[in-house]
Scaffold this motif. Structure first.
Motif, mmCIF file in Angstrom:
data_model
loop_
_atom_site.group_PDB
_atom_site.id
_atom_site.type_symbol
_atom_site.label_atom_id
_atom_site.label_comp_id
_atom_site.label_asym_id
_atom_site.label_seq_id
_atom_site.Cartn_x
_atom_site.Cartn_y
_atom_site.Cartn_z
ATOM 1 N N VAL A 109 45.631 62.105 49.625
ATOM 2 C CA VAL A 109 45.251 61.544 50.926
ATOM 3 C C VAL A 109 43.873 60.893 50.844
ATOM 4 O O VAL A 109 43.657 59.796 51.380
ATOM 5 N N THR A 110 42.944 61.547 50.165
ATOM 6 C CA THR A 110 41.600 60.991 50.013
ATOM 7 C C THR A 110 41.636 59.667 49.264
ATOM 8 O O THR A 110 40.983 58.688 49.661
ATOM 9 N N ALA A 111 42.403 59.615 48.173
ATOM 10 C CA ALA A 111 42.519 58.371 47.404
ATOM 11 C C ALA A 111 43.132 57.257 48.243
ATOM 12 O O ALA A 111 42.694 56.097 48.181
ATOM 13 N N THR A 112 44.131 57.601 49.041
ATOM 14 C CA THR A 112 44.784 56.603 49.892
ATOM 15 C C THR A 112 43.820 56.048 50.934
ATOM 16 O O THR A 112 43.773 54.833 51.186
ATOM 17 N N LEU A 113 43.053 56.935 51.557
ATOM 18 C CA LEU A 113 42.072 56.494 52.554
ATOM 19 C C LEU A 113 40.989 55.619 51.919
ATOM 20 O O LEU A 113 40.546 54.634 52.506
ATOM 21 N N LEU A 114 40.557 56.008 50.719
ATOM 22 C CA LEU A 114 39.528 55.226 50.035
ATOM 23 C C LEU A 114 40.025 53.822 49.696
ATOM 24 O O LEU A 114 39.257 52.856 49.746
ATOM 25 N N LYS A 115 41.294 53.700 49.356
ATOM 26 C CA LYS A 115 41.846 52.376 49.061
ATOM 27 C C LYS A 115 41.680 51.439 50.249
ATOM 28 O O LYS A 115 41.257 50.290 50.099
ATOM 29 N N SER A 116 42.030 51.924 51.418
ATOM 30 C CA SER A 116 41.901 51.094 52.618
ATOM 31 C C SER A 116 40.447 50.810 52.949
ATOM 32 O O SER A 116 40.100 49.715 53.409
ATOM 33 N N LEU A 117 39.590 51.776 52.706
ATOM 34 C CA LEU A 117 38.173 51.618 53.028
ATOM 35 C C LEU A 117 37.486 50.639 52.081
ATOM 36 O O LEU A 117 36.719 49.771 52.509
ATOM 37 N N VAL A 118 37.760 50.758 50.787
ATOM 38 C CA VAL A 118 37.110 49.904 49.794
ATOM 39 C C VAL A 118 37.703 48.500 49.801
ATOM 40 O O VAL A 118 36.979 47.502 49.704
ATOM 41 N N GLY A 119 39.018 48.397 49.874
ATOM 42 C CA GLY A 119 39.651 47.090 49.964
ATOM 43 C C GLY A 119 39.694 46.291 48.678
ATOM 44 O O GLY A 119 39.846 45.065 48.705
ATOM 45 N N ARG A 120 39.569 46.932 47.544
ATOM 46 C CA ARG A 120 39.694 46.216 46.275
ATOM 47 C C ARG A 120 41.179 45.970 45.994
ATOM 48 O O ARG A 120 42.018 46.837 46.244
ATOM 49 N N THR A 121 41.506 44.792 45.477
ATOM 50 C CA THR A 121 42.913 44.455 45.255
ATOM 51 C C THR A 121 43.151 43.992 43.817
ATOM 52 O O THR A 121 42.226 43.596 43.109
ATOM 53 N N ILE A 122 44.423 44.019 43.436
ATOM 54 C CA ILE A 122 44.848 43.514 42.136
ATOM 55 C C ILE A 122 46.226 42.874 42.304
ATOM 56 O O ILE A 122 47.077 43.404 43.013
ATOM 57 N N HIS A 123 46.421 41.715 41.737
ATOM 58 C CA HIS A 123 47.704 40.991 41.829
ATOM 59 C C HIS A 123 48.094 40.684 43.277
ATOM 60 O O HIS A 123 49.239 40.862 43.665
#
Length: 228
Positions: A109-123
């Motif tokens: 859950v923490t990793a998922t929330l951080l993804k949305s917060l940071v907003g770094r993308t690939i492909h």
């Protein structure tokens, strides 16, 4: 009742050291998140390890990478967690089973929330990449199992810390390699996922122990009251 205390999720001999590791890991997660927030290209550190123009890993290693990646997918991860919980219920008890679910669940859950917060993308803009959830999951599961094994075997500080950190390093390296090899994540995403697990699991273990101890104390008080 035998009066034997329930084994703890976080062995007392490792609390100080893993607390320090958790703090350092959390700082690394934050620093990398700030550094790569909103980015969509590999950073300087990433280019040390990957060649953006290179082909993906080829057979037979591609099959190994895909099999490893499956362990972090919903079906694979659910199978691993169910197996770990079942083993804990048979060998270690309910506290250990709760720790498996909580340690892995809170990390993901923490990793998922951080993804949305940071907003770094690939492909593409829809593929959030930091931190790597697959790496965070497998590292968290390895940490949980190693912590429980340390308590179960009664290992001392040196042996226990070696087992816990060694398991985390192996799990993170294996899944991290698969994610980078398949082009699903940048190396710094993998590092962020690994550090996320190192930060979250010891804190979750402490909370599980604290909550379980309080519940055990209340049950003991209730039993004494009934005997009067």
């Amino acid at each position: 009742m035998t009066g034997r205390p329930a084994p703890t999720a976080l062995p007392p001999s490792l609390r100080a050291w893993l607390g320090l590791v958790a703090v350092l890991a959390a700082l690394a997660v934050v620093a990398l998140g700030v550094l790569y927030a909103g980015h969509s290209e590999p950073g300087t550190v990433d280019r040390w390890f990957i060649d953006p123009t290179a082909d993906s890993v080829r057979p037979p290693w591609r099959r190994v990478a895909l099999a490893t990646d499956f362990l972090g997918e919903p079906a694979g991860s659910a199978t691993l967690v169910v197996a770990a919980v079942t083993g804990c219920l048979l060998v270690c008890g309910r506290r250990a089973a709760v720790f498996v679910v909580a340690g892995v669940g809170v990390t993901v859950v923490t990793a998922t929330l951080l993804k949305s917060l940071v907003g770094r993308t690939i492909h593409g803009a829809d593929n959030l990449s930091y931190p790597s959830g697959h790496t965070a999951f497998l590292t968290a599961l390895a940490l949980v199992v190693a912590l429980l094994a340390t308590g179960r075997l009664g290992l001392g500080r040196t042996a226990g810390l070696s087992l816990v950190l060694g398991a985390a390093l192996v799990a993170g390296a294996v899944m991290g390699w698969a994610q980078v090899a398949l082009g699903a994540h940048y190396p710094t995403d993998v590092l962020g996922g690994w550090c996320t697990a190192l930060a979250v699991v010891p804190a979750t273990a402490w909370l599980v122990d604290r909550t379980a101890d309080r519940l055990d104390g209340r049950r003991a008080d209730a039993d004494r009251s009934e005997r009067r």
